[in-house]
Design a protein around this motif. Structure first.
Motif, PDB file in Angstrom:
ATOM      1  N   GLU A   1     -20.389  22.513  33.811  1.00  0.00           N
ATOM      2  CA  GLU A   1     -19.733  23.721  34.298  1.00  0.00           C
ATOM      3  C   GLU A   1     -19.147  23.461  35.673  1.00  0.00           C
ATOM      4  O   GLU A   1     -19.547  22.540  36.378  1.00  0.00           O
ATOM      5  N   ILE A   2     -18.191  24.300  36.028  1.00  0.00           N
ATOM      6  CA  ILE A   2     -17.560  24.205  37.338  1.00  0.00           C
ATOM      7  C   ILE A   2     -17.232  25.618  37.797  1.00  0.00           C
ATOM      8  O   ILE A   2     -16.815  26.463  36.996  1.00  0.00           O
ATOM      9  N   SER A   3     -17.468  25.878  39.076  1.00  0.00           N
ATOM     10  CA  SER A   3     -17.229  27.225  39.609  1.00  0.00           C
ATOM     11  C   SER A   3     -16.384  27.140  40.866  1.00  0.00           C
ATOM     12  O   SER A   3     -16.203  26.072  41.446  1.00  0.00           O
ATOM     13  N   LYS A   4     -15.904  28.284  41.293  1.00  0.00           N
ATOM     14  CA  LYS A   4     -15.134  28.370  42.534  1.00  0.00           C
ATOM     15  C   LYS A   4     -15.963  27.866  43.708  1.00  0.00           C
ATOM     16  O   LYS A   4     -15.451  27.189  44.589  1.00  0.00           O
ATOM     17  N   GLU A   5     -17.246  28.154  43.708  1.00  0.00           N
ATOM     18  CA  GLU A   5     -18.136  27.714  44.779  1.00  0.00           C
ATOM     19  C   GLU A   5     -18.219  26.189  44.836  1.00  0.00           C
ATOM     20  O   GLU A   5     -18.338  25.606  45.909  1.00  0.00           O
ATOM     21  N   ASP A   6     -18.146  25.532  43.686  1.00  0.00           N
ATOM     22  CA  ASP A   6     -18.187  24.076  43.655  1.00  0.00           C
ATOM     23  C   ASP A   6     -17.006  23.460  44.394  1.00  0.00           C
ATOM     24  O   ASP A   6     -17.104  22.358  44.925  1.00  0.00           O
ATOM     25  N   LEU A   7     -15.894  24.169  44.419  1.00  0.00           N
ATOM     26  CA  LEU A   7     -14.670  23.662  45.040  1.00  0.00           C
ATOM     27  C   LEU A   7     -14.376  24.293  46.397  1.00  0.00           C
ATOM     28  O   LEU A   7     -13.362  23.978  47.016  1.00  0.00           O
ATOM     29  N   SER A   8     -15.248  25.164  46.871  1.00  0.00           N
ATOM     30  CA  SER A   8     -14.971  25.940  48.088  1.00  0.00           C
ATOM     31  C   SER A   8     -14.680  25.072  49.309  1.00  0.00           C
ATOM     32  O   SER A   8     -13.882  25.446  50.159  1.00  0.00           O
ATOM     33  N   GLU A   9     -15.270  23.924  49.401  1.00  0.00           N
ATOM     34  CA  GLU A   9     -15.046  23.028  50.536  1.00  0.00           C
ATOM     35  C   GLU A   9     -13.605  22.500  50.567  1.00  0.00           C
ATOM     36  O   GLU A   9     -13.098  22.105  51.600  1.00  0.00           O
ATOM     37  N   PHE A  10     -12.945  22.521  49.409  1.00  0.00           N
ATOM     38  CA  PHE A  10     -11.617  21.928  49.283  1.00  0.00           C
ATOM     39  C   PHE A  10     -10.498  22.959  49.100  1.00  0.00           C
ATOM     40  O   PHE A  10      -9.372  22.601  48.795  1.00  0.00           O
ATOM     41  N   THR A  11     -10.806  24.220  49.303  1.00  0.00           N
ATOM     42  CA  THR A  11      -9.856  25.300  49.027  1.00  0.00           C
ATOM     43  C   THR A  11      -8.481  25.079  49.648  1.00  0.00           C
ATOM     44  O   THR A  11      -7.469  25.281  49.002  1.00  0.00           O
ATOM     45  N   THR A  12      -8.425  24.654  50.891  1.00  0.00           N
ATOM     46  CA  THR A  12      -7.130  24.506  51.561  1.00  0.00           C
ATOM     47  C   THR A  12      -6.574  23.090  51.536  1.00  0.00           C
ATOM     48  O   THR A  12      -5.472  22.856  52.023  1.00  0.00           O
ATOM     49  N   SER A  13      -7.308  22.139  50.971  1.00  0.00           N
ATOM     50  CA  SER A  13      -6.833  20.756  50.993  1.00  0.00           C
ATOM     51  C   SER A  13      -6.631  20.125  49.620  1.00  0.00           C
ATOM     52  O   SER A  13      -5.923  19.127  49.496  1.00  0.00           O
ATOM     53  N   LEU A  14      -7.208  20.691  48.578  1.00  0.00           N
ATOM     54  CA  LEU A  14      -7.133  20.091  47.245  1.00  0.00           C
ATOM     55  C   LEU A  14      -5.703  20.129  46.703  1.00  0.00           C
ATOM     56  O   LEU A  14      -5.095  21.188  46.625  1.00  0.00           O
ATOM     57  N   GLU A  15      -5.162  18.972  46.358  1.00  0.00           N
ATOM     58  CA  GLU A  15      -3.801  18.878  45.829  1.00  0.00           C
ATOM     59  C   GLU A  15      -3.777  18.621  44.333  1.00  0.00           C
ATOM     60  O   GLU A  15      -2.827  18.982  43.650  1.00  0.00           O
ATOM     61  N   PHE A  16      -4.793  17.971  43.805  1.00  0.00           N
ATOM     62  CA  PHE A  16      -4.866  17.743  42.368  1.00  0.00           C
ATOM     63  C   PHE A  16      -6.323  17.714  41.926  1.00  0.00           C
ATOM     64  O   PHE A  16      -7.222  17.428  42.713  1.00  0.00           O
ATOM     65  N   ILE A  17      -6.531  18.057  40.669  1.00  0.00           N
ATOM     66  CA  ILE A  17      -7.874  18.047  40.098  1.00  0.00           C
ATOM     67  C   ILE A  17      -7.787  17.504  38.676  1.00  0.00           C
ATOM     68  O   ILE A  17      -6.868  17.847  37.926  1.00  0.00           O
ATOM     69  N   TYR A  18      -8.724  16.640  38.351  1.00  0.00           N
ATOM     70  CA  TYR A  18      -8.804  16.058  37.018  1.00  0.00           C
ATOM     71  C   TYR A  18     -10.193  16.316  36.459  1.00  0.00           C
ATOM     72  O   TYR A  18     -11.185  15.943  37.071  1.00  0.00           O
ATOM     73  N   ILE A  19     -10.246  16.952  35.313  1.00  0.00           N
ATOM     74  CA  ILE A  19     -11.500  17.187  34.611  1.00  0.00           C
ATOM     75  C   ILE A  19     -11.317  16.584  33.228  1.00  0.00           C
ATOM     76  O   ILE A  19     -10.688  17.188  32.361  1.00  0.00           O
TER      77      ILE A  19
END
Length: 105
Positions: free
Chosen positions: A7-25
């Motif tokens: 599973e993946i949640s918004k909280e899992d990515l919260s550290e990267f909210t303003t810097s994440l440019e791409f995501i691969y799952i």
């Protein structure tokens, strides 16, 4: 890459909210993606959610926060979802189903 991610949640990515440019799952055990997963991710422009055998459905709200910056989305080879999006020629967007031709809009 292939993972045991369940599973993946918004909280899992919260550290990267303003810097994440791409995501691969890829190759995960994820069953769904929360509606708010990409909320406030102003730099995110490429998403690849590929070959996740348990992923069945996505909400239309999932990509709404990214509509201005999104350049590439790949939902190919998932359980019930098999499409990808990339910019088309002449400024038109394209959605491609792995088993069909491009659809322009």
């Amino acid at each position: 890459s292939d993972t045991c991610l369940k599973e993946i949640s918004k909280e899992d990515l919260s550290e990267f909210t303003t810097s994440l440019e791409f995501i691969y799952i890829h190759g995960s055990l994820v069953k769904y993606l929360p509606d708010d997963l990409f909320e406030n991710m102003t730099k995110l422009h490429e998403i690849s959610v590929f070959n996740n055998r348990f992923l069945r459905t996505l909400s239309s709200k999932l990509l709404e926060p990214l509509k201005e910056n999104l350049k590439y989305v790949d939902f190919a080879r998932n359980r019930s979802i098999n499409n990808f999006y990339c910019p088309g020629y002449a400024g038109k967007a394209e959605i491609r189903n792995y088993n069909s031709k491009f659809k322009k809009f």
